[in-house]
Scaffold this active site. Structure first.
Site, short mmCIF file in Angstrom:
data_model
loop_
_atom_site.label_atom_id
_atom_site.label_comp_id
_atom_site.label_asym_id
_atom_site.label_seq_id
_atom_site.Cartn_x
_atom_site.Cartn_y
_atom_site.Cartn_z
N LYS A 185 -12.45 -8.15 2.19
CA LYS A 185 -11.40 -8.77 3.13
C LYS A 185 -11.68 -8.19 4.51
O LYS A 185 -11.28 -9.14 5.32
CB LYS A 185 -9.84 -8.24 2.45
CG LYS A 185 -9.73 -8.63 1.37
CD LYS A 185 -8.62 -7.77 0.63
CE LYS A 185 -8.23 -8.70 -0.92
NZ LYS A 185 -7.29 -8.16 -1.67
N GLN A 222 -3.35 -2.78 -1.55
CA GLN A 222 -4.33 -3.18 -2.74
C GLN A 222 -3.69 -2.55 -3.79
O GLN A 222 -3.41 -1.22 -4.07
CB GLN A 222 -5.71 -2.56 -2.24
CG GLN A 222 -6.57 -3.29 -3.29
CD GLN A 222 -6.93 -4.57 -3.17
OE1 GLN A 222 -7.06 -5.10 -2.23
NE2 GLN A 222 -7.15 -5.31 -4.53
N ASP A 243 0.51 -10.80 1.32
CA ASP A 243 -0.13 -10.99 -0.05
C ASP A 243 1.08 -11.80 -0.91
O ASP A 243 0.74 -12.39 -1.79
CB ASP A 243 -0.17 -9.61 -0.73
CG ASP A 243 -1.60 -9.67 -1.46
OD1 ASP A 243 -2.34 -10.38 -1.41
OD2 ASP A 243 -1.71 -8.39 -2.13
#
Ligand code: NDP
Length: 293
Positions: free
Chosen positions: A60, A104, A127
């Site tokens: 990422k 994450q 997200d």
């Protein structure tokens, strides 16, 4: 829109996520440069040393940098406490130079992800996984859409897969993938007729064989076989399973590619598109927070 798709040996259109991701990264880089290179910042929080998570986060950052963004990585040890993680996230929430925050998942098992996610304001939740972002998706309000199902939609659009009035089956009902995927496929304008299948579904083969589009997000190695697929259907593989021979998807690619009309490779399909959509969401987040782009 991709006009010259590669095809598999069996003739199915290959839904190439790497190619579409690269095009997305290039277009974001051009947009940021054209705007005078304002700082657009994605911050990630990685707790512990879970192998795959570290790999995903590094990828990422690499792609964010290629897209002309600033990326900031917060790494915390396996021993980090709930309050340490929450303090790190609070600092990013309060920092006006940070536009998007990605925590994450999964967090190590001694930590509760819910209060951590609840700290993210919708504009920084790139997200799209918090209650507020998912609520906005359900209500059709502007907000960030979860990256993996959004990436599936981008593949469908870019390769001109017809959705209006078509039957779609989504296998898997998680809030990360399956549920938002159902909402996106059924949205006005996309207009698929969507079935949500899960581990209690009876006769999954028959359910899937009705589908013009199958999105497999169950995490069961190669569970979608040629028997599940109507000739000419589009088959999109989200699953990632580790088996002895390496990493495989939910779709038995070799068998299915000879019957499907379009299929994602694995790897190289939905994975890269998840990252592309994270970057797109971060650009949108920066624009929402006043960056001129
Ligand atoms: P979850 O484990 O949260 O959900 C899996 C879902 O699949 C559940 O709803 C489960 O049903 C259903 N399921 C499991 N087994 C079967 C079966 N035999 N038949 C039908 N349905 C079944 O997983 P996630 O949604 O988080 O992830 C799904 C997969 O996608 C994983 O392999 C994950 O690694 C991968 N993934 C890939 C990403 C990418 O970028 N490509 C990003 C995110 C995830 P039930 O609810 O009844 O238990």
């Amino acid at each position: 829109m991709i006009h010259d798709p590669e095809r598999t040996q069996g003739g199915a259109i290959l839904l190439d996520g790497n190619r579409l991701r690269d095009a997305t990264v290039a277009s974001i880089a051009a947009r940021i440069e054209a705007a005078g290179s304002p700082k657009v910042c994605l911050a990630t929080v990685l707790v512990g040393s879970d192998g795959p998570s570290g790999v995903y986060v590094r990828m990422k950052h690499r792609k964010a940098t290629e897209a002309g963004m600033v990326s900031r990585g917060i790494e915390m040890p396996d021993t980090a406490t709930q309050s340490e993680v929450e303090s790190a996230v609070a600092a990013l929430v309060a920092d006006p130079d940070v536009h998007g925050i990605l925590v994450q998942l999964p967090l190590p098992s001694h930590l509760d992800p819910e209060p951590v996610l609840a700290m993210l304001p919708p504009e920084k939740d790139v997200d799209g996984l918090t209650d507020r972002s998912l609520g906005r998706l359900v209500r059709g309000l502007p907000g960030h859409v979860p990256c993996t199902p959004l990436g599936v939609m981008r593949l469908i659009e870019a390769y001109g897969i017809d959705t209006v009035g078509r039957r779609a089956v989504v296998v898997g009902r998680s809030t990360l993938v399956g549920l938002p995927q159902v909402l996106l496929l059924g949205r006005r304008g996309v207009d698929a007729t969507v079935t949500l299948a899960h581990s209690r579904s009876v006769d999954l083969v028959a359910v899937c064989r009705e589908a013009d589009i199958i999105v497999a997000a169950a995490g069961q190695a190669r569970m979608i076989t040629a028997d599940h697929v109507k000739p000419g259907a589009t088959v999109i593989d989200v699953g990632v399973s580790r088996v002895e021979s390496g990493i495989v998807g939910d779709v038995d690619f070799e068998a299915v590619q000879s019957i499907a009309g379009a299929i994602t490779p694995m790897p190289g399909g939905t994975g890269p598109m998840t990252i592309a959509c994270l970057l797109d969401n971060t650009v949108a987040a920066a624009a929402m927070q006043g960056v001129s782009l």
